[in-house]
Design an enzyme around this catalytic site. Structure first.
Site, short mmCIF file in Angstrom:
data_model
loop_
_atom_site.label_atom_id
_atom_site.label_comp_id
_atom_site.label_asym_id
_atom_site.label_seq_id
_atom_site.Cartn_x
_atom_site.Cartn_y
_atom_site.Cartn_z
N PHE A 189 1.06 -1.34 -0.20
CA PHE A 189 -0.08 -0.06 -0.03
C PHE A 189 0.87 1.30 0.11
O PHE A 189 0.31 2.28 -0.37
CB PHE A 189 -0.81 0.02 1.39
CG PHE A 189 -0.42 0.41 2.67
CD1 PHE A 189 -0.39 1.48 3.05
CD2 PHE A 189 0.34 -0.49 3.32
CE1 PHE A 189 -0.03 2.06 4.20
CE2 PHE A 189 0.85 -0.16 4.44
CZ PHE A 189 0.84 1.22 4.88
N LYS A 190 2.17 1.16 0.43
CA LYS A 190 2.96 2.35 0.34
C LYS A 190 3.13 2.94 -0.95
O LYS A 190 3.50 4.25 -1.07
CB LYS A 190 4.37 1.96 0.87
CG LYS A 190 4.46 1.44 2.31
CD LYS A 190 3.89 2.17 3.43
CE LYS A 190 3.78 1.81 4.84
NZ LYS A 190 4.84 1.42 5.41
#
Length: 481
Positions: free
Chosen positions: A122-123
């Protein structure tokens, strides 16, 4: 829009100043002087933008409220460049995946798929934008930036993939030596670009984060070597994450009269803090569920009011390693809001109280009850046994593999569900990043995207160093002079 420090510094700065700065001069974190309010009319307008312009259009709408020192046309172009189907694998960018058994009238809950970017975590959602923002602003200023970061697993690779080859940017990424999964290590250490420097620290993530903060607080060194950050202490990173809360809401609801809940696997509190910002803006979120692993400092606070940091020896090495964190940096932003934006009190709590006592206690403060009542926070904890059971159950019931961190989110989400209120679990990473635990749970390897075949066998470049701020400064200076 002006930004202020959580510790009360008198400076008020604009977005592009804090974009390149990281921590405030007093060691605090930047927040906007106020949260723009989204009324029913604006929310309806944004739903229309989502329907017609997709994620990039929604990102521009959200970011425009916080960024007024980049021309609108340029900011829109940056959003359009960042959030593409080619980079993120689907036109929705963050599609919802319902966990719905055959014949069931409604899904049990939804996974919001945030992990289809270049590093499968998700980063990427924020880091891809951050890389483009850095390159844009450095070009405007004709300057360079040396990024110093700390990672427990996913921030590092997301930052390095976003910054590799970017003009005017070097990355010095610290990570806890031997505490990431083999896939995570391979993603980072196999990057041989000249502007990427990996430093494995003998210690835990919190040691890495302490080094980043210590260097950032040395204003002379920071200014001489133009040190910036990509960790979620950087407001721009957190701001980019606010967008996918709105995107998840619009997909899970049909009208703006509905509420939703979000369950967020949490370590450094950045991901769920973005949800707090979205909720403060007016997004109809009923509950923000903080899901921790065995390193449960955040769960302990929301249950008891006591924030008690752990030392390296008491930070557990778990099968959801990106959450093996016992000093949650972004938590300071929420406490600042919880305590009525009292900067001097926050400075004491996160300064003297933490350094001298390793803890602070808000249990008897009348404001503590507002964490749940006003701000919607609840929490829970997941263990290795819970992760295995959840991975098996989700696969058996729905035919979907989830990674270990997302499993923590699902486990705790189930403890806080409300009838008629959709529960969205923020997917943290694809299962291949933590393959050994998936094999333990299911007896099979998870799907591996073709571009990552054989990544663990690639040549690696990494410098192993002790947890010593002075040595890290020397290393940075040697590669910048």
């Amino acid at each position: 829009m002006l930004y202020l420090s959580t510790r009360g510094h008198t400076d008020r700065k604009r977005f592009c100043e804090i974009l390149l700065e990281g921590l405030a001069p007093d060691g605090g974190l930047y927040l906007p002087a106020h949260y723009p309010q989204i009324d029913a009319q604006k929310l309806a307008q944004w739903r229309g933008i989502w329907d017609t312009q997709g994620y990039a259009g929604l990102a521009f709408a959200v970011l425009s409220l916080y960024i007024d020192d980049i021309p609108a046309a340029d900011l829109k172009a940056l959003c359009d460049k960042t959030y593409t189907e080619q980079v993120f694998g689907s036109p929705q960018i963050v599609p919802l995946k319902p966990l719905q058994a055959p014949g069931a009238p409604t899904p049990e809950l939804y996974l919001e798929a945030l992990s289809n970017g270049p590093t499968l975590a998700f980063k990427d959602m924020a880091m891809q934008l951050l890389g483009n923002l850095f390159e844009y602003e450095l070009s405007r200023r004709d300057e360079e930036l040396n990024i110093l970061g700390a990672t427990s697993g996913d921030t590092g690779s997301a930052a390095e993939y976003a910054m590799r080859g970017k003009k005017g940017v070097r990355v010095f990424m610290t990570s806890p030596n031997g505490r990431m999964s083999p896939f995570q290590q391979a993603q980072m250490f196999s990057l041989l670009d000249e502007n990427i420097h990996n430093i494995a620290i003998d210690g835990v993530f919190d040691d890495c984060q302490d080094i980043v903060k210590a260097v950032s607080n040395d204003l002379t060194f920071k200014r001489k070597y133009k040190i910036g950050t990509v960790n979620s202490i950087n407001w721009a990173r957190l701001l980019a994450q606010v967008v996918y809360y709105f995107a998840g809401y619009f997909q899970a609801t049909k009208t703006n009269a509905e509420e939703v809940n979000f369950s967020v696997p949490s370590g450094n509190f950045g991901n769920v803090c973005a949800g707090h910002v979205a909720r403060m803006m007016g997004l109809p979120i009923a509950k923000l569920v903080v899901a921790t692993n065995e390193n449960d400092v955040l769960d302990e606070f929301f249950r008891t009011g006591v924030y008690r940091v752990r030392g390296s020896a008491d930070t557990h090495e778990t099968s959801s390693p990106s959450m093996d964190i016992s000093k949650a940096s972004n938590f300071e932003r929420f406490v600042f809001d919880l305590l009525g934006r009292d900067g001097s009190r926050v400075a004491h709590l996160f300064g003297a109280a933490i350094h001298e006592q390793g803890r602070f206690d808000l249990s008897s403060d009348p404001l503590f009850v507002q964490a749940a009542q006003r701000y919607g926070f609840v929490s829970g904890k997941s263990t290795h046994a819970d992760r295995l059971a959840t991975i098996r159950d989700v696969f058996a019931r729905y035919g979907i593999m989830v990674d270990t961190h997302t499993a923590d989110g699902v486990k705790v989400a189930r403890e806080h569900q409300q009838t008629g209120v959709p529960m969205l679990v923020l997917e943290t990473a694809l299962p291949i990043k933590f393959a050994s635990t998936l094999v333990e749970a299911l007896g099979r390897e998870p799907y591996r995207p073709a571009q990552f075949n054989g990544i663990e066998a690639l040549p690696k470049r990494v410098q192993i160093m002790p947890a010593d701020t002075a040595l890290i400064k020397q290393y940075i200076a040697a590669h910048c002079d």
